[in-house]
Design an enzyme around this catalytic site. Structure first.
Site, PDB file in Angstrom:
ATOM      1  N   GLU A 142     108.313  43.971  76.167  1.00 27.99           N
ATOM      2  CA  GLU A 142     107.813  42.807  76.897  1.00 27.99           C
ATOM      3  C   GLU A 142     108.347  41.539  76.251  1.00 27.99           C
ATOM      4  O   GLU A 142     107.785  41.072  75.243  1.00 27.99           O
ATOM      5  CB  GLU A 142     106.283  42.743  76.823  1.00 27.99           C
ATOM      6  CG  GLU A 142     105.553  43.777  77.600  1.00 27.99           C
ATOM      7  CD  GLU A 142     104.184  43.255  78.047  1.00 27.99           C
ATOM      8  OE1 GLU A 142     103.904  43.327  79.239  1.00 27.99           O
ATOM      9  OE2 GLU A 142     103.423  42.761  77.208  1.00 27.99           O
ATOM     10  N   GLY A 169     103.741  36.463  82.372  1.00 23.47           N
ATOM     11  CA  GLY A 169     102.982  35.486  83.163  1.00 23.47           C
ATOM     12  C   GLY A 169     103.755  34.248  83.579  1.00 23.47           C
ATOM     13  O   GLY A 169     103.149  33.270  84.021  1.00 23.47           O
TER      14      GLY A 169
HETATM   15  P1  PGA Z   1     102.380  39.820  83.634  1.00 25.10           P
HETATM   16  O1  PGA Z   1     101.730  40.344  82.266  1.00 25.10           O
HETATM   17  O2  PGA Z   1     102.763  41.026  84.437  1.00 25.10           O
HETATM   18  O3  PGA Z   1     101.284  39.010  84.283  1.00 25.10           O
HETATM   19  O4  PGA Z   1     103.560  38.996  83.258  1.00 25.10           O
HETATM   20  C1  PGA Z   1     102.259  41.475  81.618  1.00 25.10           C
HETATM   21  C2  PGA Z   1     101.494  41.722  80.337  1.00 25.10           C
HETATM   22  O5  PGA Z   1     101.067  40.761  79.691  1.00 25.10           O
HETATM   23  O6  PGA Z   1     101.297  42.879  79.942  1.00 25.10           O
END
Ligand code: PGA
Length: 256
Positions: free
Chosen positions: A172, A178
């Site tokens: 990630e 986000g």
């Molecule tokens: P998101 O979050 O899909 O809203 O970007 C992913 C996460 O924080 O695991």
């Protein structure tokens, strides 16, 4: 073949009634679209994890499991307000998310503490979903790799091969979480391939080929097909787009 997986990180969203409604809706939708490729793991907040696990236990045959968003680094003790791995097991959790960037940032979880959490989770029968990823979108490929290499070696590579086999890695990039921004599919593939190679370096090729590596960070129904088409991407860790059943099922259907 490696298992394919969609992990729904609800973060600090939904109350009990909303959580139960979402889980039930998801169960119904998944019934309608079997046979399905892949496993769904819901990560509700602690307080209604048990209720969701019980609700899903009635949905026999569906590939939905439940996990927690965190656990404490010790199995028990005088740690007011904390939740331990054996407690999570006792309420029906099979997985635990560890090393999420929000935990690292807001709760100052460092590599040493995460290494302990990963070990305690595995020792009590929880499969860790371990998050790693760089902070800056501008980082060069080699600096991204160095950053992730440090996270993996400090918190994961102390595990035995038997423990590593039970572990799931989620790449990630912090800047993608986000924000609506993501790396290009070729960049995601390159990083996943590189992570798999580092696992192979420590544990051998066969084990590395069996570990699911998920992508997370602004992954949604429209971009998931491109990401999941990458050979080393085995599914997604989904935040915002997991809060609605239709959207989550579309993402699940993007698994190839
Ligand atoms: P998101 O979050 O899909 O809203 O970007 C992913 C996460 O924080 O695991």
């Amino acid at each position: 073949m490696r298992s394919r997986m969609i992990v729904a990180n609800w973060k600090m969203h939904k109350n009990l009634a909303e959580g139960l409604h979402l889980a039930a809706e998801l169960g119904q939708m998944l019934h309608a679209c079997t046979p399905l490729i892949g496993q769904v793991v819901l990560l509700p907040p602690f307080v209604y994890l048990h209720a969701i696990a019980q609700l899903l236990a009635t949905a026999e045959g569906l590939p939905i499991a439940v996990g927690a968003q965190n656990c404490h680094e010790y199995a028990a003790g005088a740690f007011t307000g904390e939740i331990a791995a054996p407690m999570l097991r006792s309420v029906g959790a099979d997985y635990v998310l560890l090393g999420h960037s929000e935990r690292r940032k807001y709760f100052r979880e460092d590599s040493t503490c995460l290494a302990k959490k990963v070990t305690v989770a595995l020792s009590h029968g929880l499969r860790p979903i371990f998050c790693c990823g760089e902070h800056e979108p501008t980082a060069t490929a080699s600096s991204r790799e160095q950053f992730v290499a440090k996270q993996l070696s400090e918190s994961l590579f102390h595990l035995s091969a038997a423990q590593m086999e039970q572990t799931i890695i989620a790449y990630e990039p912090v800047w993608a979480i986000g924000t609506g921004h993501t790396p290009m599919p070729c960049q995601i593939q390159a990083m996943h391939q590189w992570i798999r190679r580092s696992v192979a370096h420590h544990y051998g090729e066969q084990l590395a080929q069996s570990i699911p590596i998920l992508y997370g960070g602004s992954c949604h129904a429209n971009n998931a097909p491109q990401f999941f088409a990458c050979p080393d991407v085995d599914g997604g860790l989904i935040g915002k787009a997991s809060l609605e059943a239709t959207s989550l099922v579309r993402i699940l259907n993007a698994l190839v």
